[in-house]
Design a protein around this motif. Structure first.
Motif, short mmCIF file in Angstrom:
data_model
loop_
_atom_site.label_atom_id
_atom_site.label_comp_id
_atom_site.label_asym_id
_atom_site.label_seq_id
_atom_site.Cartn_x
_atom_site.Cartn_y
_atom_site.Cartn_z
N LEU A 189 0.86 -1.19 0.00
CA LEU A 189 0.00 0.00 0.00
C LEU A 189 0.89 1.23 0.00
O LEU A 189 1.88 1.28 0.73
CB LEU A 189 -0.88 0.03 1.25
N ILE A 190 0.54 2.20 -0.83
CA ILE A 190 1.27 3.47 -0.79
C ILE A 190 0.24 4.60 -0.71
O ILE A 190 -0.89 4.47 -1.17
CB ILE A 190 2.19 3.66 -2.00
N THR A 191 0.65 5.70 -0.12
CA THR A 191 -0.23 6.85 0.08
C THR A 191 0.41 8.09 -0.51
O THR A 191 1.61 8.32 -0.37
CB THR A 191 -0.50 7.07 1.58
N GLY A 192 -0.40 8.88 -1.21
CA GLY A 192 0.10 10.11 -1.80
C GLY A 192 -0.95 11.20 -1.84
O GLY A 192 -2.12 10.96 -1.51
N ILE A 193 -0.54 12.37 -2.24
CA ILE A 193 -1.42 13.53 -2.36
C ILE A 193 -1.74 13.75 -3.84
O ILE A 193 -0.85 13.70 -4.68
CB ILE A 193 -0.75 14.80 -1.79
N VAL A 194 -3.02 13.97 -4.14
CA VAL A 194 -3.41 14.19 -5.53
C VAL A 194 -2.72 15.45 -6.04
O VAL A 194 -2.93 16.55 -5.52
CB VAL A 194 -4.94 14.32 -5.67
N LYS A 195 -1.89 15.28 -7.07
CA LYS A 195 -1.12 16.39 -7.63
C LYS A 195 -1.82 17.00 -8.84
O LYS A 195 -1.89 18.22 -8.99
CB LYS A 195 0.26 15.88 -8.03
N ARG A 196 -2.35 16.13 -9.69
CA ARG A 196 -3.13 16.61 -10.84
C ARG A 196 -4.04 15.50 -11.34
O ARG A 196 -3.81 14.32 -11.07
CB ARG A 196 -2.21 17.11 -11.96
N ARG A 208 -4.95 6.51 -0.95
CA ARG A 208 -4.19 5.28 -0.72
C ARG A 208 -4.47 4.30 -1.84
O ARG A 208 -5.60 4.19 -2.32
CB ARG A 208 -4.59 4.67 0.63
N GLY A 209 -3.44 3.58 -2.30
CA GLY A 209 -3.63 2.62 -3.37
C GLY A 209 -2.66 1.47 -3.28
O GLY A 209 -1.78 1.44 -2.40
N TYR A 210 -2.82 0.51 -4.17
CA TYR A 210 -1.99 -0.69 -4.20
C TYR A 210 -0.99 -0.55 -5.34
O TYR A 210 -1.38 -0.35 -6.50
CB TYR A 210 -2.89 -1.90 -4.41
N LEU A 211 0.30 -0.62 -5.03
CA LEU A 211 1.35 -0.50 -6.05
C LEU A 211 1.42 -1.81 -6.83
O LEU A 211 1.91 -2.82 -6.33
CB LEU A 211 2.69 -0.18 -5.40
N PHE A 222 2.83 2.50 -10.99
CA PHE A 222 1.44 2.31 -11.38
C PHE A 222 0.65 1.76 -10.20
O PHE A 222 0.98 0.71 -9.65
CB PHE A 222 1.35 1.38 -12.58
N VAL A 223 -0.38 2.49 -9.84
CA VAL A 223 -1.18 2.19 -8.64
C VAL A 223 -2.60 1.87 -9.05
O VAL A 223 -3.11 2.38 -10.05
CB VAL A 223 -1.15 3.40 -7.68
N THR A 224 -3.25 0.99 -8.29
CA THR A 224 -4.65 0.66 -8.56
C THR A 224 -5.48 0.76 -7.29
O THR A 224 -4.98 0.50 -6.19
CB THR A 224 -4.79 -0.76 -9.15
N ARG A 225 -6.74 1.17 -7.48
CA ARG A 225 -7.70 1.14 -6.36
C ARG A 225 -8.84 0.17 -6.67
O ARG A 225 -9.77 0.06 -5.89
CB ARG A 225 -8.27 2.55 -6.12
N ALA A 226 -8.76 -0.51 -7.82
CA ALA A 226 -9.85 -1.38 -8.24
C ALA A 226 -9.51 -2.87 -8.10
O ALA A 226 -10.41 -3.70 -8.20
CB ALA A 226 -10.24 -1.08 -9.69
N ALA A 227 -8.26 -3.22 -7.89
CA ALA A 227 -7.85 -4.63 -7.87
C ALA A 227 -8.21 -5.30 -6.55
O ALA A 227 -8.21 -4.65 -5.49
CB ALA A 227 -6.35 -4.73 -8.12
N PRO A 228 -8.49 -6.61 -6.57
CA PRO A 228 -8.76 -7.35 -5.33
C PRO A 228 -7.58 -7.29 -4.36
O PRO A 228 -7.77 -7.37 -3.14
CB PRO A 228 -8.99 -8.79 -5.81
N GLU A 229 -6.36 -7.14 -4.89
CA GLU A 229 -5.18 -7.10 -4.03
C GLU A 229 -5.23 -5.92 -3.05
O GLU A 229 -4.68 -6.00 -1.94
CB GLU A 229 -3.91 -7.00 -4.87
N LEU A 230 -5.89 -4.82 -3.45
CA LEU A 230 -6.01 -3.69 -2.53
C LEU A 230 -6.86 -4.07 -1.33
O LEU A 230 -6.54 -3.72 -0.18
CB LEU A 230 -6.64 -2.48 -3.26
N LEU A 231 -7.93 -4.81 -1.57
CA LEU A 231 -8.80 -5.27 -0.48
C LEU A 231 -8.00 -6.14 0.50
O LEU A 231 -8.10 -5.97 1.72
CB LEU A 231 -9.97 -6.06 -1.08
#
Length: 506
Positions: free
Chosen positions: A145-152, A188-191, A204-213
């Motif tokens: 899991l990685i966390t960042g601030i929305v830049k654009r 927060r997303g899954y790398l 490349f990060v995803t918030r839709a993959a089962p791995e994030l869950l």
């Protein structure tokens, strides 16, 4: 030529960008080489070597050593950048084709280098180094899991600032549907991948993959992180619903309760992170049928028919429970299929019973006709799960002896009759094929000859439709038929199908 300014530039760039000094020295050398080449009208090759301690640098003009080429005057395609092997060996006997012959030339002054050229080369090198450093730092973090601030935000895709001039990219298809962010939001997303590319995103990060869950439960449930509870799989319809299968490695633990948490606190924290996605926590079971029953919750399953060959299960549920089992838009059964790995077919229990009853009666009559047994024995065979003559013929004797009503004498008799029935059926099929004659339309088909038509009939291909149903590989064993002829014959046989389809469309 000495130049203390070079050492100063290297120190500044190295410290400001946190880049290895060797990389910056290479950038300066490239800039000096570019300036030298420009001085000679961009026709030559050059090399610059800097003394890392003093800042002194020396410039060499380079010629590639080649064999003479008769297509060009003087045997050289690029006279300003190439030299013939014989000429080069007059000055250096050990040199070979492909090497570079060098001569020292006057160096350009560092202070007189076109500022833009030097700046561009150095910035390019520094950027390359920075990108390589990012890849190196994050490659081992794939799956975290990685966390960042929305830049654009660009066309639905989001770029995150992870700090330290590091960006991550969430593609539109990796976002949770209908989820929106604003500049400055914390995400927060899954790398899922790190790729070294000259331009564009690398993380490349995803918030839709089962791995994030799975990663979120590992974060929220300490027992998962410690290995006391194992997550066996997950399936998601991002933003709507998800299922996750859990198993306790410690028999004292309730894995479902631990993942739910006190008053649902743990599962609610995960749901909130996933834009309100509803999460079903499923108890994993070593019995695949029981696991499927658990995965279909909250629907109640009345019966299951398993087809090992097709890796599928037919699930019968009551009429009142049918819509719940299928779920809105097929969501429940689709997620259960993804979670368990089995193809699940949900059907109304009453209709399934009718279908099953009809099939059972058909199988029972088959046993009566081909084995010569009475209805009672045929019924017992169906009830214990036999559905073909082949099974009775080849199932181990000890398995049939487990049937309460059967003794060894009866089992041997049934197996013998089953093998005889299979043999008779095989002989009949073979005789039918041997005596088969091709249809008139097959004989008259363009590209067909009589010998081929009879050989095809001997393989059960009697009509045009039979031929049209074949694949090219099916005909390659036939005498005188190669891939090209097989394809032509099949397409010719299918012409009638195409004509019928066009007639219906018309």
């Amino acid at each position: 030529m000495a130049n203390k300014e070079i050492l100063l530039v290297v120190d500044v760039f190295s410290n400001e960008k946190d880049i290895d000094k060797e990389i910056v020295f290479q950038a300066v050398e490239s800039a000096l080489e570019a300036a030298t080449i420009k001085r000679y009208g961009n026709q030559i090759k050059a090399r610059v070597s800097i003394d890392k301690k003093t800042g002194d640098y020396t410039t060499f003009r380079r010629w590639e050593v080649v064999e003479p080429d008769d297509d060009f005057e003087n045997g050289l395609e690029f006279p300003d950048a190439q030299i013939l092997l014989d000429d080069a060996r007059q000055k250096n006997p050990d040199i070979n084709v492909g090497d570079f012959f060098e001569e020292e030339v006057e160096s350009v002054e560092f202070g007189r280098i076109a500022a833009q050229t030097a700046k561009q080369v150095m910035i390019h090198k520094v950027r390359e180094a920075e990108r390589s450093k990012i890849v190196e730092a994050y490659t081992d973090r794939v799956g975290e899991l990685i966390t960042g601030i929305v830049k654009r935000i660009e066309k639905g895709s989001v770029y995150l600032d992870l700090g330290g001039h590091v960006e991550a990219y969430i593609a539109k298809e990796d976002m949770i549907p209908r989820e929106s962010f604003r500049i400055g939001d914390r995400v927060r997303g899954y790398l899922k991948a790190v790729r070294s590319e000259p331009r564009g995103p690398q993380l490349f990060v995803t918030r839709a993959a089962p791995e994030l869950l799975v990663a979120l439960f590992r974060l929220e449930v300490p027992e998962v992180g410690e290995g006391m509870i194992e997550i066996k799989g997950a399936a998601r319809d991002p933003g709507a619903r998800a299922k996750i299968a859990v198993k306790a490695n410690d028999p004292r633990l309730d894995p479902v309760g631990a993942c739910v948490g006190m008053r649902g606190s743990r599962v609610q924290a995960v749901s909130n992170e996933l834009a309100g996605e509803r999460v079903d926590i499923i108890l994993w079971h070593e019995s695949e049928a029981q696991f499927v029953i658990n995965a279909m919750a909250p629907a109640e399953i009345e019966s299951i028919v398993i087809d090992e060959d097709k890796h599928s299960m037919d699930l019968a549920v009551s009429s009142d429970n049918l819509s719940q089992a299928i779920g809105r838009g097929g969501q429940n059964v689709r997620l259960a299929t993804e979670l368990t790995g089995w193809e699940l077919n949900v059907m109304d229990a009453s209709k399934a019973q009718e279908t099953s009853g009809a099939q059972a009666n058909k199988t029972k009559q088959l046993f009566i006709d081909q084995l010569g047994v009475d209805e009672e024995i045929a019924t017992i065979l169906v009830e214990v799960g036999f559905d073909s003559i082949e099974e009775i013929a080849y199932v181990p004797v000890n398995e049939m002896l487990e049937i309460e009503e059967f003794d060894k004498e009866l089992v041997d008799e049934l197996k013998g009759r089953a093998k005889d029935a299979l043999l008779i059926s095989a002989i009949a099929s073979e005789e039918k094929i041997e005596t088969a004659e091709p249809s008139q339309e097959l004989l008259e088909m363009e590209g067909m000859d009589e010998a081929l038509a009879y050989e095809l009939a001997g393989q059960g291909i009697v009509t045009l439709d039979d031929l049209a149903d074949q694949a090219v590989d099916d005909l390659l064993d036939v005498t005188g038929v190669d891939e090209e002829r097989a394809a032509k014959l099949i397409m010719k046989a299918r012409e009638r199908w195409f004509a019928e389809d066009q007639g219906e469309l018309g």
